[in-house]
Structure formats: structure tokens, C-alpha cells
Enzyme design. Sequence first.
Site, PDB file in Angstrom:
ATOM      1  N   PHE A  51      81.522  -3.184  86.031  1.00 49.82           N
ATOM      2  CA  PHE A  51      80.226  -2.666  85.397  1.00 49.82           C
ATOM      3  C   PHE A  51      80.940  -2.619  83.791  1.00 49.82           C
ATOM      4  O   PHE A  51      80.547  -2.634  82.412  1.00 49.82           O
ATOM      5  CB  PHE A  51      80.141  -1.282  85.259  1.00 49.82           C
ATOM      6  CG  PHE A  51      79.017  -1.351  86.220  1.00 49.82           C
ATOM      7  CD1 PHE A  51      78.110  -1.470  86.805  1.00 49.82           C
ATOM      8  CD2 PHE A  51      80.061  -0.619  87.726  1.00 49.82           C
ATOM      9  CE1 PHE A  51      76.810  -1.464  87.379  1.00 49.82           C
ATOM     10  CE2 PHE A  51      79.330  -0.581  88.906  1.00 49.82           C
ATOM     11  CZ  PHE A  51      77.477  -0.604  89.191  1.00 49.82           C
ATOM     12  N   HIS A  93     100.410   6.214  93.783  1.00 53.25           N
ATOM     13  CA  HIS A  93      99.364   7.314  93.616  1.00 53.25           C
ATOM     14  C   HIS A  93     100.285   9.358  93.465  1.00 53.25           C
ATOM     15  O   HIS A  93      99.146  10.103  93.408  1.00 53.25           O
ATOM     16  CB  HIS A  93      98.434   7.190  95.016  1.00 53.25           C
ATOM     17  CG  HIS A  93      98.785   6.949  96.290  1.00 53.25           C
ATOM     18  ND1 HIS A  93      99.202   6.085  97.305  1.00 53.25           N
ATOM     19  CD2 HIS A  93      99.251   8.205  96.664  1.00 53.25           C
ATOM     20  CE1 HIS A  93      99.740   6.317  98.590  1.00 53.25           C
ATOM     21  NE2 HIS A  93     100.101   7.791  98.373  1.00 53.25           N
ATOM     22  N   ALA A 110      77.974   7.793  95.467  1.00 49.46           N
ATOM     23  CA  ALA A 110      78.128   8.344  96.736  1.00 49.46           C
ATOM     24  C   ALA A 110      79.263   7.963  98.100  1.00 49.46           C
ATOM     25  O   ALA A 110      79.697   8.721  98.438  1.00 49.46           O
ATOM     26  CB  ALA A 110      76.689   8.116  97.908  1.00 49.46           C
ATOM     27  N   ASN A 111      79.970   7.068  97.805  1.00 48.21           N
ATOM     28  CA  ASN A 111      80.665   5.860  98.097  1.00 48.21           C
ATOM     29  C   ASN A 111      81.733   7.110  98.491  1.00 48.21           C
ATOM     30  O   ASN A 111      82.224   8.368  99.350  1.00 48.21           O
ATOM     31  CB  ASN A 111      80.695   4.628  98.894  1.00 48.21           C
ATOM     32  CG  ASN A 111      81.949   4.392  99.646  1.00 48.21           C
ATOM     33  OD1 ASN A 111      81.639   4.379 100.638  1.00 48.21           O
ATOM     34  ND2 ASN A 111      82.957   3.267  98.682  1.00 48.21           N
ATOM     35  N   THR A 112      82.897   7.308  97.475  1.00 49.70           N
ATOM     36  CA  THR A 112      83.665   7.790  96.862  1.00 49.70           C
ATOM     37  C   THR A 112      83.609   9.635  97.145  1.00 49.70           C
ATOM     38  O   THR A 112      84.288  10.278  97.662  1.00 49.70           O
ATOM     39  CB  THR A 112      84.157   7.927  95.602  1.00 49.70           C
ATOM     40  OG1 THR A 112      84.507   5.941  95.196  1.00 49.70           O
ATOM     41  CG2 THR A 112      85.885   8.438  95.346  1.00 49.70           C
ATOM     42  N   ASN A 153      71.501   7.033  93.463  1.00 49.52           N
ATOM     43  CA  ASN A 153      70.469   7.156  93.270  1.00 49.52           C
ATOM     44  C   ASN A 153      69.873   7.749  93.827  1.00 49.52           C
ATOM     45  O   ASN A 153      70.185   8.638  94.456  1.00 49.52           O
ATOM     46  CB  ASN A 153      69.767   5.957  93.981  1.00 49.52           C
ATOM     47  CG  ASN A 153      68.829   5.140  94.546  1.00 49.52           C
ATOM     48  OD1 ASN A 153      67.632   5.338  95.068  1.00 49.52           O
ATOM     49  ND2 ASN A 153      67.316   4.644  93.582  1.00 49.52           N
ATOM     50  N   CYS A 193      68.071   1.582  88.209  1.00 50.85           N
ATOM     51  CA  CYS A 193      67.005   0.343  88.432  1.00 50.85           C
ATOM     52  C   CYS A 193      65.543   1.384  88.872  1.00 50.85           C
ATOM     53  O   CYS A 193      64.755   0.237  88.892  1.00 50.85           O
ATOM     54  CB  CYS A 193      67.831   1.595  90.437  1.00 50.85           C
ATOM     55  SG  CYS A 193      66.909   3.292  90.510  1.00 50.85           S
TER      56      CYS A 193
END
Length: 217
Positions: A51, A93, A110-112, A153, A193
Site C-alpha cells: 500500500f 525481534h 484480521a490475519n494479524t 471488511n 471496497c
Amino acid sequence: ASTHATDNKHHILLAASGSVATIKLPLIAAALAAHPTVSLRLLLTPSATHFLQSQSAEQPALESLAAIPRVDAIYQDADEWTVPWVRGNSILHIELRKWAHVMVVAPMSANTLAKMVHGVADNLLTSVIRAWDTTGLVDLYRKKLILVAPAMNTAMWEQPITGRQVGVLEGEWGVKVGGWVELLRPQEKTLSCGDTGNGAMYEWTGIVREVERRLGL
């Protein structure tokens, strides 16, 4: 991390995962960098970098963010293991965990979100989260917060599994119950979207204000 321990700066680790709301990252970084006592490091997942590739003025090249005052470094997954590790070498990390006084994940996809709740550590961002000192006893510092601003979304946000994951962050790990996570709930609007509903990232100016409040800026 030890070289920065006495620099009298507020260390903010500002991260983004794969959501359109990543385009707000430059605005958040610039606003926080307006404080002379702030030191910023940025961390992006591979999906988030899509992005910020010079698509428009709103989406500058990721590398250009290094020109923002007080942005000390920009990290991606490839920075974690640049050479074969040998005893005595640092582990990125862990060093980022030690360095940060607060971590902000905006946006959190959502994945993270799912990875954080279930302890998955398969990239640099989730490895920092998984290694976070949730008690303050390891780094000998007061309990440090992770602020997360989910963005997804509407259908993703409304799924039952998301509700259960949010319940963990707020009900088990949240600051209101003595934990280390502050969840900034998404807002309702027309999404990129075209769908209309809940799921848009918390207003970026509000994220900045919350970080300022937490750090006393």
C-alpha cells in the site's frame, strides 16, 4: 537496544499489517514525530508494503518515510535474519521489544489479529508481539502497552471468530482488566471496497491522541 536506554526519548514502535488503512501510516508517523522527545521505528509486514509504493501522494514510497524527522529505522521481515546467526549476535525481534516503550499496530488486519490471539509468530511483527514483556519483569520496566487498531471488511469484523478474538484482547489481556493491550475499535463508514459498515480503522488522529495520552506527550 541498550544504547538507547538512557536517551530520554519516548520509543514508539509503529507497525502496520495488511490493510488498506496502511495508507494512514505516514500521517500517524508524521504527527507523532512532531514531538521532539519521540523516537520512532516503523515495522511493516509484506502485505502492508503493497500500500506504500508511490501510487499517489497519499501512498508515498515506503523508503520515503525515513525522511520524516525522528524516524530512526524502517523494518521488514527480511531484516530479521540477514546473516546466519552465531552465538553472541542480537535477535531483532527481541531487540525491538526491549527498545520500545509502546507498540502501536495500526492497522491490524484480521490475519494479524488472529495470529496475535493464538500466539503465532511467523513474521517480524508477530514475533515482537509474541516476545512482548507482558509483566514488565523481564525488561525491568513498567508494564508496556500494545495499542492495536483493527481494520478489515465489515463481514470479517462481524464474524463470530473475530468477536471471540476481540474478547481475548479486551476481556483477558486488556488494560481495563490490568493487562497490556488497548484495543481501539474500528468505526462504521463506507469502506474502500464499497461495503458500508463497521471495520474501518479507528480515526488516525484519535490513534495519535491515544499514544500521546499514554506517553504524556
